[in-house]
Design a protein around this motif. Structure first.
Motif, PDB file in Angstrom:
ATOM      1  N   GLY A  35       9.877 -22.620  -2.663  1.00 45.12           N
ATOM      2  CA  GLY A  35       9.523 -24.030  -2.836  1.00 45.12           C
ATOM      3  C   GLY A  35       9.011 -24.641  -1.553  1.00 45.12           C
ATOM      4  N   GLY A  36       8.713 -25.904  -1.593  1.00 43.08           N
ATOM      5  CA  GLY A  36       8.312 -26.635  -0.394  1.00 43.08           C
ATOM      6  C   GLY A  36       7.030 -26.145   0.234  1.00 43.08           C
ATOM      7  N   GLY A  37       6.084 -25.659  -0.579  1.00 42.96           N
ATOM      8  CA  GLY A  37       4.819 -25.216  -0.026  1.00 42.96           C
ATOM      9  C   GLY A  37       4.920 -23.954   0.790  1.00 42.96           C
ATOM     10  N   ARG A  39       5.683 -19.455   0.630  1.00 44.86           N
ATOM     11  CA  ARG A  39       5.820 -18.226  -0.142  1.00 44.86           C
ATOM     12  C   ARG A  39       6.626 -17.240   0.682  1.00 44.86           C
ATOM     13  NH1 ARG A  39       3.688 -21.437  -3.010  1.00 44.86           N
ATOM     14  NH2 ARG A  39       1.959 -21.099  -4.487  1.00 44.86           N
ATOM     15  N   ALA A  40       7.609 -16.618   0.076  1.00 43.85           N
ATOM     16  CA  ALA A  40       8.423 -15.618   0.751  1.00 43.85           C
ATOM     17  C   ALA A  40       8.332 -14.312  -0.033  1.00 43.85           C
ATOM     18  CB  ALA A  40       9.873 -16.074   0.856  1.00 43.85           C
ATOM     19  N   PHE A  41       8.437 -13.204   0.692  1.00 43.06           N
ATOM     20  CA  PHE A  41       8.271 -11.889   0.069  1.00 43.06           C
ATOM     21  C   PHE A  41       9.310 -10.920   0.615  1.00 43.06           C
ATOM     22  CE2 PHE A  41       4.209 -14.050   0.241  1.00 43.06           C
ATOM     23  CZ  PHE A  41       3.801 -13.987  -1.085  1.00 43.06           C
ATOM     24  N   ARG A  42       9.897 -10.158  -0.299  1.00 42.54           N
ATOM     25  CA  ARG A  42      10.899  -9.162   0.041  1.00 42.54           C
ATOM     26  C   ARG A  42      10.279  -7.775   0.137  1.00 42.54           C
ATOM     27  NH1 ARG A  42      15.859  -9.184  -3.968  1.00 42.54           N
ATOM     28  NH2 ARG A  42      16.359  -7.396  -2.603  1.00 42.54           N
ATOM     29  N   MET A  43      10.927  -6.914   0.950  1.00 46.81           N
ATOM     30  CA  MET A  43      10.557  -5.508   1.056  1.00 46.81           C
ATOM     31  C   MET A  43      11.751  -4.581   0.851  1.00 46.81           C
ATOM     32  SD  MET A  43       8.153  -5.690   4.491  1.00 46.81           S
ATOM     33  CE  MET A  43       8.066  -3.908   4.613  1.00 46.81           C
ATOM     34  N   ASP A  44      12.959  -5.147   0.872  1.00 47.91           N
ATOM     35  CA  ASP A  44      14.174  -4.326   0.848  1.00 47.91           C
ATOM     36  C   ASP A  44      15.343  -5.209   0.453  1.00 47.91           C
ATOM     37  OD1 ASP A  44      14.450  -5.857   3.166  1.00 47.91           O
ATOM     38  OD2 ASP A  44      14.177  -4.179   4.545  1.00 47.91           O
ATOM     39  N   ASP A  45      16.535  -4.926   0.996  1.00 54.16           N
ATOM     40  CA  ASP A  45      17.709  -5.709   0.623  1.00 54.16           C
ATOM     41  C   ASP A  45      17.796  -7.045   1.357  1.00 54.16           C
ATOM     42  OD1 ASP A  45      18.244  -4.682   3.140  1.00 54.16           O
ATOM     43  OD2 ASP A  45      20.310  -4.084   2.671  1.00 54.16           O
ATOM     44  N   ARG A  46      16.915  -7.312   2.306  1.00 54.91           N
ATOM     45  CA  ARG A  46      16.866  -8.617   2.957  1.00 54.91           C
ATOM     46  C   ARG A  46      16.310  -9.657   1.976  1.00 54.91           C
ATOM     47  NH1 ARG A  46      16.723  -8.035   8.766  1.00 54.91           N
ATOM     48  NH2 ARG A  46      18.189  -6.326   9.190  1.00 54.91           N
ATOM     49  N   SER A  47      16.701 -10.894   2.164  1.00 54.84           N
ATOM     50  CA  SER A  47      16.231 -11.954   1.266  1.00 54.84           C
ATOM     51  C   SER A  47      14.748 -12.240   1.455  1.00 54.84           C
ATOM     52  CB  SER A  47      17.045 -13.237   1.475  1.00 54.84           C
ATOM     53  OG  SER A  47      16.871 -13.722   2.797  1.00 54.84           O
ATOM     54  N   GLN A  48      14.209 -11.899   2.632  1.00 55.36           N
ATOM     55  CA  GLN A  48      12.764 -11.996   2.860  1.00 55.36           C
ATOM     56  C   GLN A  48      12.413 -11.242   4.136  1.00 55.36           C
ATOM     57  OE1 GLN A  48      12.512 -16.310   3.095  1.00 55.36           O
ATOM     58  NE2 GLN A  48      12.328 -16.255   5.315  1.00 55.36           N
ATOM     59  N   ARG A  49      11.165 -10.760   4.189  1.00 53.28           N
ATOM     60  CA  ARG A  49      10.627 -10.132   5.395  1.00 53.28           C
ATOM     61  C   ARG A  49       9.338 -10.826   5.839  1.00 53.28           C
ATOM     62  NH1 ARG A  49      13.563  -6.435   8.630  1.00 53.28           N
ATOM     63  NH2 ARG A  49      14.620  -4.916   7.332  1.00 53.28           N
ATOM     64  N   LEU A  50       8.610 -11.362   4.876  1.00 52.45           N
ATOM     65  CA  LEU A  50       7.348 -12.050   5.153  1.00 52.45           C
ATOM     66  C   LEU A  50       7.440 -13.458   4.596  1.00 52.45           C
ATOM     67  CD1 LEU A  50       4.321 -12.088   6.030  1.00 52.45           C
ATOM     68  CD2 LEU A  50       3.785 -11.188   3.755  1.00 52.45           C
ATOM     69  N   LEU A  51       7.145 -14.438   5.442  1.00 48.96           N
ATOM     70  CA  LEU A  51       7.156 -15.834   5.035  1.00 48.96           C
ATOM     71  C   LEU A  51       5.784 -16.422   5.311  1.00 48.96           C
ATOM     72  CD1 LEU A  51       8.957 -18.226   4.023  1.00 48.96           C
ATOM     73  CD2 LEU A  51       9.349 -18.784   6.429  1.00 48.96           C
ATOM     74  N   VAL A  52       5.183 -17.038   4.300  1.00 54.02           N
ATOM     75  CA  VAL A  52       3.877 -17.670   4.445  1.00 54.02           C
ATOM     76  C   VAL A  52       4.051 -19.163   4.207  1.00 54.02           C
ATOM     77  CG1 VAL A  52       1.470 -17.703   3.711  1.00 54.02           C
ATOM     78  CG2 VAL A  52       2.776 -15.573   3.586  1.00 54.02           C
ATOM     79  N   SER A  53       3.833 -19.949   5.272  1.00 54.92           N
ATOM     80  CA  SER A  53       3.957 -21.399   5.152  1.00 54.92           C
ATOM     81  C   SER A  53       2.620 -21.986   4.714  1.00 54.92           C
ATOM     82  CB  SER A  53       4.398 -22.015   6.484  1.00 54.92           C
ATOM     83  OG  SER A  53       3.387 -21.836   7.464  1.00 54.92           O
ATOM     84  N   GLY A  54       2.668 -23.145   4.138  1.00 55.08           N
ATOM     85  CA  GLY A  54       1.483 -23.715   3.507  1.00 55.08           C
ATOM     86  C   GLY A  54       0.558 -24.482   4.417  1.00 55.08           C
ATOM     87  N   ARG A  55       0.496 -24.134   5.663  1.00 53.08           N
ATOM     88  CA  ARG A  55      -0.443 -24.781   6.574  1.00 53.08           C
ATOM     89  C   ARG A  55      -0.982 -23.745   7.544  1.00 53.08           C
ATOM     90  NH1 ARG A  55       2.208 -25.609  11.361  1.00 53.08           N
ATOM     91  NH2 ARG A  55       4.477 -25.478  11.309  1.00 53.08           N
ATOM     92  N   ALA A  56      -2.231 -23.858   7.897  1.00 53.72           N
ATOM     93  CA  ALA A  56      -2.853 -22.902   8.811  1.00 53.72           C
ATOM     94  C   ALA A  56      -2.213 -23.016  10.192  1.00 53.72           C
ATOM     95  CB  ALA A  56      -4.352 -23.148   8.893  1.00 53.72           C
ATOM     96  N   ALA A  57      -1.734 -21.912  10.718  1.00 52.60           N
ATOM     97  CA  ALA A  57      -1.096 -21.897  12.038  1.00 52.60           C
ATOM     98  C   ALA A  57      -1.055 -20.455  12.530  1.00 52.60           C
ATOM     99  CB  ALA A  57       0.323 -22.466  11.959  1.00 52.60           C
TER     100      ALA A  57
END
Length: 327
Positions: A35-37, A39-57
């Protein structure tokens, strides 16, 4: 060494829908609703490994340490060396899905974070497409590679201050420095391209067929394939590189060597970055031809990765059998 592995990547992008498609359909990561603009993505047992925020940076690289004491020791070492350290808020820690973190920059301005206490997911990893899974665990998420204006100038920061160990380096066709912090051949590298920013991050797959099928998917998308399938000289990874929605690359690979950090001896390499393949589709023809020439020269000299499963070999050809017998 206080930093143990590459823990996560944070990407700033206003192309969230494109990242959804790229990370799940091609890479095979599992999308997680944050949520909140974001995107998070999992690769394993971690809750996330890649986080994409909704603003260019610019991208942020997240390095994992063992515990709170290790994080405090790293913060103190950075501050004593004159590097400004920002303590992560509870809100930022929750966004990163970690217990605690600090933020700082390298001398080139690359955004870095160090953390401990990554949150584990309460459900099994479900890949975005049919893959065997990713090679993570103690080796971490993969590796991150930076464009740098002056690689030599940054070595003291990464080697002496952060404690990264040099794996190997080369100076042709451009300066390349590789660093390890666990058994992965490199978790960090610098390309002396004269630029700044993220060159690529790498994820390693559990099966070669995962990579080959990903390569097929990338070939169906106009402009997606940056480097064709190939194998690297130093870490022996078989991989291809894909253009991301944010303009840098992701290396998608399998079969990289695992080193012993206790006995590894750093050394210079002279055979170029690629044993075969890795056609640079993103380059002008002149640059592509130069890289092909380097790889073909290594082939002419018989450069190859060691066989991980050596055994008796008979080709049925007397000449070939004589050559193998001499090796």
């Amino acid at each position: 060494m206080s930093i143990q592995s590459l823990g996560y990547m944070v990407i700033g992008s206003d192309r969230l829908a494109d990242w959804d498609e790229f990370a799940t359909r091609l890479l095979g990561m599992q999308a997680v609703d944050r949520g909140g603009g974001m995107r998070a993505f999992r690769m394993d047992d971690r809750s996330q490994r890649l986080l994409v925020s909704g603003r260019a940076a610019p991208a942020t690289v997240g390095w994992e340490v063992a515990d709170a004491a290790a994080l405090e020791a790293l913060a103190a070492r950075l501050e004593a060396a004159g590097t400004a350290v920002r303590r992560g808020s509870r809100a930022l820690a929750a966004e990163r899905q970690v217990m605690d973190l600090i933020a700082f920059e390298d001398p080139q301005g690359t955004r870095l974070e160090a953390f401990h206490g990554a949150v584990r997911a309460d459900s099994p990893f479900v890949p975005g497409r049919a893959i065997a899974g990713f090679r993570t665990g103690p080796l971490g998420m993969g590796h991150a590679v930076l464009h740098v204006a002056d690689a030599d100038a940054l070595i003291p920061f990464y080697r002496d201050l952060l404690g990264f160990s040099v794996t190997d380096w080369s100076r042709h066709p451009y300066p390349l420095y590789f660093f390890h912090m666990n058994g992965r051949h490199h978790s960090f590298a610098m390309v002396g391209s004269g630029r700044s920013g993220l060159h690529h991050f790498m994820v390693e797959l559990g099966a070669l067929d995962d990579v080959g099928q990903g390569h097929d998917i990338a070939r169906t998308e106009e402009g997606r394939l940056a480097f064709g399938l190939g194998r690297h000289t130093n870490d022996h990874m078989t991989s291809f590189y894909a253009n991301t929605p944010s303009g840098f690359f992701v290396e998608y690979g399998w079969g990289a060597r695992v080193i012993d950090p206790a006995t590894w001896q750093p050394h210079e390499t002279f055979d170029g970055p690629t044993l075969w393949g890795h056609e640079r589709f993103h380059m002008p023809e002149e640059g592509r031809a130069r890289m092909r020439h380097i790889a073909m020269d290594a082939a002419r000299r018989g450069v190859r990765a060691p066989d991980p499963n050596p055994g008796p070999f008979t080709s049925g050809c007397a000449w070939a059998d004589a050559v193998v017998a001499q090796e």
